[in-house]
Design an enzyme around this catalytic site. Structure first.
Site, PDB file in Angstrom:
ATOM      1  N   HIS A 150       1.122   1.600  -5.759  1.00  0.00           N
ATOM      2  CA  HIS A 150      -0.209   0.986  -5.816  1.00  0.00           C
ATOM      3  C   HIS A 150      -1.257   2.028  -6.212  1.00  0.00           C
ATOM      4  CE1 HIS A 150      -3.842  -1.173  -4.772  1.00  0.00           C
ATOM      5  NE2 HIS A 150      -4.129  -0.287  -3.831  1.00  0.00           N
TER       6      HIS A 150
ATOM      7  N   ASP B  49      -8.976  -1.336  -7.947  1.00  0.00           N
ATOM      8  CA  ASP B  49      -8.247  -1.517  -6.687  1.00  0.00           C
ATOM      9  C   ASP B  49      -7.657  -2.919  -6.551  1.00  0.00           C
ATOM     10  OD1 ASP B  49      -7.257  -0.878  -4.168  1.00  0.00           O
ATOM     11  OD2 ASP B  49      -9.109  -1.482  -3.156  1.00  0.00           O
TER      12      ASP B  49
ATOM     13  N   HIS C 143      -7.268   6.920  -2.633  1.00  0.00           N
ATOM     14  CA  HIS C 143      -8.060   5.856  -2.012  1.00  0.00           C
ATOM     15  C   HIS C 143      -7.321   5.100  -0.914  1.00  0.00           C
ATOM     16  CE1 HIS C 143      -5.790   2.923  -4.404  1.00  0.00           C
ATOM     17  NE2 HIS C 143      -6.362   1.979  -3.681  1.00  0.00           N
ATOM     18  N   ASP C 144      -5.991   5.134  -0.876  1.00  0.00           N
ATOM     19  CA  ASP C 144      -5.231   4.453   0.192  1.00  0.00           C
ATOM     20  C   ASP C 144      -4.201   5.376   0.830  1.00  0.00           C
ATOM     21  OD1 ASP C 144      -6.269   1.907   0.550  1.00  0.00           O
ATOM     22  OD2 ASP C 144      -5.190   1.060  -1.148  1.00  0.00           O
TER      23      ASP C 144
ATOM     24  N   HIS D 275       0.838  -1.198   0.000  1.00  0.00           N
ATOM     25  CA  HIS D 275       0.000   0.000   0.000  1.00  0.00           C
ATOM     26  C   HIS D 275       0.875   1.250   0.000  1.00  0.00           C
ATOM     27  CE1 HIS D 275      -3.085  -2.929   1.493  1.00  0.00           C
ATOM     28  NE2 HIS D 275      -3.841  -2.205   0.661  1.00  0.00           N
TER      29      HIS D 275
END
Length: 833
Positions: free
Chosen positions: A549, A718, A585-586, A545
């Protein structure tokens, strides 16, 4: 200064006899009047101490008389009425102002209202009486005017009667006199009113015994007060067994939640219609069409419930639909969407269209595992059988819309979990079934919101005019970025060439391709600054992560958005929202799962109440960083309405990446496609060989459906790395495994619950973990995603990688077996010369 109204709860008192009409009897049920005529005279029946009155089998519960005293001040007369009411066990409320009297009366609808008319300086008694009467013109309450004694000629009571008063009371502080007045009112006027209500309702209850449905009437606590004759025949119980009891418990079927649904809607004062299973006295279970209707009181609460049941005449038909198994359903649907045999086409366009036909067919032939999904399939079948253009078809269409707009698609996957311990690890570790997931049920604007450059002015030069050379990639990187729109794009190579600073060059290239800078009203420097800021807040030390990514998900998101159907359905604002969501998103991911944060009582888990901890944090952190500085705020020039809509879209997509919602989003997407994409027929093929456009319906263009498609875009992006080229999928698999290994070791060190115990560095098989992950989460999702987007290169690569991992596992097992055999084989003895 006034005081709060005081209410005295009292016990009930016995009363005099009351008459009620006897229910007419039919032959075989007792004596009947001569000539078969129904008896019209009234039968004397004693009234119980709890003020219960009977008309035939109907039982009325009537509380003791309630009294509202309106006195500007508490004097001897007020105290006399209060003591008289206590003596008669009447419930009394005292108010001192018109406002409190109106509020109390609106809430309680007292039977008797006594208004003090002696002192006009406190309030206008006539005006107050008119106000109360006007607000409840059909009420049963009696209004009494308390006046002074008259030494001279007694004044006319006509003004009081015109104001709405029923009668006049002359002041008298003698408690016994007041008590006699209350008794007289209770036993004459109010009793007469109750008698009249019973008498005028005789015809109605006689009619209830001759209707074609079974009728049951209960009080607000579901205690049965009345059942008609058909109810007795339907259930096998007599009215004597039912009246006065909570009879629903006897009718309820074991392990059946239909009754809970019925009661739930009833308590919300909603009319409920549907199928209900009830158990007869002999133990048989029958299916009924049931309707429950709340009878509202003046205080907007249900005082009675009316249950109307009708045995399903076509029960075999419903039962047949109910018992359709998955295989039968597949055959029925397939017979409607294709002919007995496929036909062959020689042209390349025809073969492509044939493949689109097969992909769309999958939406209509898949086997659904959730109970709700089976219900929806049954409704689809009933809708198809009913034809079009009739009431039944329209009603079923509305039912399907309602069912698909709610979060009811979480499947039962315990059977899958039992097949393999590693599968159980994935389900328990990634889909935390114990978490309570909040639903982002935001209402985004119904019309598409496009960001126009006319409403947002470019602010080139607002940020410092420092050189953009730091954001310009090398020639080798630029050459690699030329292929950013292909599925074979090598993000790992870009990571190596940029020293892990992949997000800025790739992000600028993709946002530029979608025209984001012009539409957002910003220059390239602001975009680059924002990408750099977000990239810096990804943890470079995370095995998986990290910013690479995020860049990989951004590239996959852009790839999906470029396909024909999203291009037709989504507007520019929604595309940009999807790209922004992919980038953030992360962000600030700690390389640990939400469950780990909850178990360690991490500050983030406390902040977000253990609900979608990481996803909530990523969304919040992304916007926090965006608004941190004007130089990197890509949203600063948006209008408020456009900004709010875009923000809601971004948050909704980031929250959709929570794996606990995986199956729910997938099932909703499958039903969305099945409901709105027409199966392709051979006639369509003869008319047009272009493919997907002929299969689309306008229903996909609704705001809710577009939001669901956006969720699937980022969800598939994802978890798309297992569908990349094999050498890339292998690298990503080992990175995520390393992150899971580190979490498992950390959990052992801290003596925490181990969320995925099979991810032990010394024993875990990475190939086995990969193809199991594909089986549980990816194969079905990408099969239907391919059917929607027409991306065979993605789905076919996923299948190749699935086979690759299974082959690698077999090879590893063979190598281990060979090594064990070598270690256990006896050594060859040396030959002596």
């Amino acid at each position: 200064m006034g005081c709060a109204p005081s209410a005295v709860n009292v016990s009930r008192k016995p009363a005099s006899k009351v008459v009620a009409p006897e229910e007419p009897q039919t032959k075989g049920e007792g004596d009947q009047s001569e000539g078969g005529r129904e008896p019209s005279d009234l039968q004397l029946i004693s009234k119980e101490a709890d003020y219960s009155m009977f008309y035939g089998k109907m039982k009325f519960r009537s509380n003791s008389m309630t009294i509202l005293l309106v006195f500007g001040k508490e004097d001897a007369q007020c105290e006399a009425f209060r003591k008289a009411a206590d003596k008669g066990n009447y419930q009394t409320t005292l108010t001192k102002t018109p406002e409190s009297a109106i509020e109390s009366f609106a809430e309680n609808q007292q039977d008797l209202v006594i208004i003090d008319c002696r002192h006009s300086k406190h309030f206008d008694a006539v005006k107050l009486c008119k106000t109360l009467k006007e607000r409840h013109p059909r009420g049963h309450s009696r209004f009494l005017a308390l006046t002074n004694k008259c030494d001279k000629d007694e004044p006319s009571v006509l003004p009081l009667l015109n104001a709405g008063f029923s009668r006049r009371l002359v002041e008298n502080t003698n408690i016994t006199s007041c008590y006699n007045e209350l008794l007289s009112i209770d036993h004459s006027e109010l009793e007469y009113r109750s008698h009249q209500q019973v008498q005028t309702s005789a015809a109605m209850y006689h009619a209830l015994n001759h209707v074609s449905e079974s009728i049951e009437i209960t009080d607000s606590k579901f205690r049965t007060e009345f059942v008609n004759r058909l109810w007795e025949k339907q259930t096998g119980y007599s009215s004597k067994e039912a009246i006065g009891t909570e009879f629903q418990d006897k009718l309820q079927v074991d392990n059946c939640n239909e009754e809970q649904t019925l009661v739930y809607h009833a308590k919300k004062n909603q009319i409920w219609e549907g199928q209900q299973s009830i158990r007869r006295k002999n133990g048989d279970i029958i299916r009924c069409k049931c309707r429950i209707i709340p009878m509202m009181s003046n205080s907007n609460t249900a005082s009675r419930y009316i249950l109307v049941r009708q045995t399903v005449d076509g029960y075999s038909q419903w039962d047949r639909l109910k018992d359709i198994d998955s295989k039968t359903h597949d055959k029925i649907v397939r017979s409607q969407i294709r002919r007995d045999s496929y036909f062959s086409l020689t042209s390349s366009e025809g073969m492509m269209y044939q493949r689109r036909k097969d992909s769309i067919t999958r939406f209509h032939t898949m086997t659904i595992e959730t109970p709700l999904s089976r219900v929806i399939n049954m409704l689809y079948e009933a809708q198809t059988s009913s034809g079009t253009g009739n009431i039944v078809h329209s009603a079923l269409e509305k039912v399907l819309d309602i069912l698909q707009s709610t979060e009811l698609f979480s499947p039962h996957i315990h059977q899958v979990k039992e097949e393999d311990p590693l599968t159980s690890d994935y389900v328990d570790g990634l889909c935390d079934r114990t978490a309570i997931n909040s639903q982002t049920n935001r209402q985004i604007y119904g019309q598409k919101n496009s960001i126009s450059s006319s409403s947002s002015k470019l602010q080139v030069g607002v940020a410092s005019k420092q050189s953009l050379s730091m954001y310009k990639p090398s020639a080798e990187v630029q050459s690699l970025l030329q292929g950013n729109a292909t599925w074979s794009f090598d993000i790992i190579q870009l990571e190596s060439l940029t020293n892990k600073n992949v997000l800025v060059p790739l992000g600028i290239k993709i946002f530029e391709r979608f025209g984001a800078m012009e539409l957002l009203g910003i220059d390239e420097h602001v975009m680059a600054s924002w990408l750099k800021l977000i990239s810096d807040n990804y943890h470079s030390g995370n095995p998986y992560h990290n910013a690479t990514h995020a860049a990989d998900v951004l590239q996959a998101t852009a790839y999906f958005l470029d396909k024909m159907r999203p291009k037709k359905l989504l507007d520019a604002q929604e595309e940009i929202a999807a790209l922004i969501a992919a980038v953030i998103h992360d962000v600030d991911h700690p390389a640990r799962s939400s469950s780990f944060l909850v178990n360690t009582k991490n500050d983030l888990a406390i902040l977000y109440n253990d609900i979608a901890v990481l996803e909530n944090h990523h969304a919040a952190k992304g916007f926090q960083l965006t608004h941190k500085s004007d130089n990197s705020n890509i949203l600063k020039n948006l209008d408020r309405e456009v900004y709010e809509s875009l923000r809601h879209n971004v948050i909704d997509m980031v929250l959709a990446t929570e794996m606990a919602k995986h199956f729910e989003h997938l099932q909703k997407f499958i039903h969305l496609c099945a409901a709105n994409i027409k199966p392709v027929s051979e006639d369509d093929l003869e008319k047009k060989s272009g493919g997907s456009s002929s299969a689309m319906e306008s229903g996909l263009d609704s705001p809710e459906n577009r939001r669901q498609i956006l969720r699937m875009v980022i969800k598939c992006a994802d978890v798309s790395n297992p569908a990349r080229d094999t050498h890339l999928a292998d690298r990503w698999a080992r990175r995520i495994a390393e992150e899971y290994f580190q979490q498992t070791e950390d959990e052992h060190r801290k003596n925490l619950p181990v969320m995925m115990p099979h991810f032990d560095r010394n024993t875990c098989s990475i190939p086995h973990s990969q193809y199991k992950f594909m089986e549980v989460f990816l194969l079905s999702m990408f099969e239907h995603w391919d059917g929607f987007l027409d991306i065979p290169e993605v789905y076919e690569q996923l299948q190749k990688n699935y086979k690759y991992w299974k082959d690698v596992e077999i090879q590893e097992k063979q190598e281990k077996q060979s090594a064990v055999a070598t270690e256990t084989s006896p050594a060859t003895p040396a030959v002596l010369s």
